[in-house]
Design a protein around this motif. Structure first.
Motif: not given
Ligand code: NDP
Length: 344
Positions: A198, A172, A32, A7, A216, A168, A83, A60-61, A11-12, A9, A36
Motif C-alpha cells: 500500500p 497496476k 531512462r 526502474g 507516498s 493509476y 519495479t 520507455d518500457i 524511490f523503492i 532510479s 540517471k
Molecule cells: P518512482 O516514481 O520513484 O519510480 C518509478 C520508476 O519507474 C522510476 O525509475 C521511473 O523512471 C520508472 N518509469 C516510469 N515510467 C517509465 C517508462 N515509461 N519507461 C521507463 N521507466 C519508467 O516510484 P516508486 O519507487 O514509488 O514506485 C516503484 C514501483 O512501486 C512502481 O511499480 C509503483 O507502482 C509501485 N508502488 C509504489 C507505491 C508507493 O507508495 N510508492 C505503492 C505501491 C506500489 P524515471 O524516474 O526516470 O521516470
C-alpha cells in the motif's frame, strides 16, 4: 546470482539496489538516461569499478521490444525484478502516460525474458494494493473487511480512464493481471512473484529532489513543510516502510516457496494523517508550528471493526518478514526530507 533491476532510479528501487549490492548480487540496473545511470553509479563507485553493478538504458518500457537487449547477459541472468511503472498524478493521456507503460511494459518485459533470457528462473513484479482494493469502498472505509491476496480490484478499463487515481489503480491491476496471464498461457521457464504494497513511506536514499519526491512521501512532506494546513481524511490507511518492502523484493527472488505467489506486503496496524502529524510534532519541535495539530491522538476516529484492514500473514510466513512501526518510519522519512530541504 545475477539480476536485472528495472526502474533503478525509483524511490523503492533505490532501497532494493542497496540490499542487492550488500548481498553480493551481480546487478544490471535499467534507467531512462545516462545521467540517471551516472547518478546511481556515484552512490556505488566500488560496485561499478569491480563489475558488480552495470547499467542498461530503457527510455520507455512501453516501447515494443524495449527489454530485448538488456535481458541478455554473459553469464546469463538468473532473476528479474520489475519495479518500473509510472506513479504520479500528472496524467495528460491516461492510456499513453500510464496504462500502456504499466501493462505493455510488464507484458513486453516478460516476452523479452521468455525469448532472449531462458536462464531466468524467477521474475518479481512490484504490483500494489491498488490491484487489491475496491475504491468504491474507501469512504466509509469498508467496515470489517480484511483484504488479502485473494482480493482483486474490480476496476474496469472504462473506469480507469476517468481520473488520475483510477488510472493509476487500473494500471497496476491490469499490469499484474497481464503478468499472471502471461505465465499461465505462455508457460515460460521462470515463475512469477508479485508484491502488493500500500502506501510506502521511508527515507529517500537516491538523488531525488523535493520537487521529484515520490508520491507516498509527498504526504509526509506536505505536513512537514506546512503546505498541507489541515489534517485531511486518510483515504488508504494501510502502509509499509520502504526498507521492509525492499527486503521483501530480495527475499521474493530467492525463496523457492515464494514462486507462483502474490504477496500483500504491509505493516502491522494502520496509519492515519493524524498519526503522521502527531509523530512529526512530537519529534521535530523545530517545525511544530508548520505541522497542523488536528485532534492529537484521534487516529481514524473509528473503533476496530469499523474500517478495513489488511492481512500480512502470508508475507510473514513465506518471506519471513517483520515490519517496522509507524513512528520509526515517519521519523526517518522526515529526517531525510529535512536533509533534502537543506540541500535545495
Ligand atoms: P518512482 O516514481 O520513484 O519510480 C518509478 C520508476 O519507474 C522510476 O525509475 C521511473 O523512471 C520508472 N518509469 C516510469 N515510467 C517509465 C517508462 N515509461 N519507461 C521507463 N521507466 C519508467 O516510484 P516508486 O519507487 O514509488 O514506485 C516503484 C514501483 O512501486 C512502481 O511499480 C509503483 O507502482 C509501485 N508502488 C509504489 C507505491 C508507493 O507508495 N510508492 C505503492 C505501491 C506500489 P524515471 O524516474 O526516470 O521516470
Amino acid at each position: 546470482k545475477r539480476v536485472l533491476l528495472t526502474g533503478a532510479s525509483g524511490f523503492i528501487a533505490a532501497h532494493v539496489l542497496k540490499i542487492l549490492v550488500a548481498e553480493g548480487f551481480w546487478i544490471r540496473a535499467t534507467v531512462r538516461s545516462d545521467a540517471k545511470a551516472k547518478a546511481i553509479a556515484a552512490v556505488y563507485p566500488d560496485a561499478v569499478k569491480n563489475g558488480q553493478l552495470e547499467f542498461g538504458i530503457v527510455e520507455d518500457i512501453a516501447a515494443p521490444h524495449a527489454h530485448d537487449k538488456v535481458v541478455v547477459a554473459d553469464p546469463p541472468l538468473d532473476y528479474v525484478l520489475h519495479t518500473a511503472s509510472p506513479f504520479h498524478m500528472n496524467v495528460q493521456d491516461p492510456k499513453k502516460d500510464m496504462l500502456d507503460p504499466a501493462v505493455n511494459g510488464t507484458r513486453g518485459l516478460l516476452e523479452s525474458v521468455k525469448q532472449h533470457a531462458p536462464s531466468v528462473k524467477r521474475v518479481v513484479i512490484t504490483s500494489s494494493f491498488a490491484s487489491i482494493l475496491n475504491a468504491d469502498k474507501l469512504s466509509p472505509p469498508w467496515p470489517g473487511k480484511v483484504y488479502s491476496e485473494d482480493d482483486w480490484n474490480p476496476i474496469t478499463w472504462e473506469k480507469a480512464l476517468t481520473d488520475p487515481s483510477n488510472t493509476y489503480r487500473g494500471s497496476k491491476t491490469f499490469a499484474e493481471k497481464a503478468g499472471w496471464d502471461f505465465v499461465k498461457t505462455e508457460k515460460p521457464n521462470f515463475d512469477l512473484v508479485t508484491l502488493c504494497p500500500p502506501m510506502v513511506f521511508g527515507p529517500i536514499i537516491n538523488d531525488q529532489t523535493l520537487a521529484s519526491l515520490n508520491t507516498s512521501n509527498q504526504r509526509i512532506n506536505g505536513y512537514l513543510s506546512g503546505q498541507l494546513t489541515a489534517v485531511a481524511p486518510t483515504g488508504v490507511h494501510l502502509w509499509i516502510d520502504v526498507r521492509d518492502l525492499a527486503l521483501a523484493h530480495v527475499r521474493a527472488l530467492t525463496i523457492p516457496e515464494a514462486g507462483g505467489n502474490r504477496f500483500f506486503t504491509l505493516a502491522d496496524g494502520i496509519y492515519t494523517n493524524q498519526d503522521i502529524c502527531d509523530i512529526l510534532r512530537k519529534h521535530f519541535p523545530e517545525v511544530k508550528d508548520r505541522v497542523p495539530e488536528g485532534k492529537p491522538g484521534a487516529g481514524l476516529g473509528l473503533k476496530e471493526g469499523e474500517y478495513f484492514v489488511g492481512d500480512n500473514s502470508k508475507s510473514k510466513k513465506i518471506l519471513g518478514l517483520t515490519y517496522r512501526g509507524l513512528e520509526e518510519s515517519v521519523v526517518d522519512t522526515a529526517k531525510s526530507i529535512l536533509e533534502l530541504e537543506k540541500k535545495s
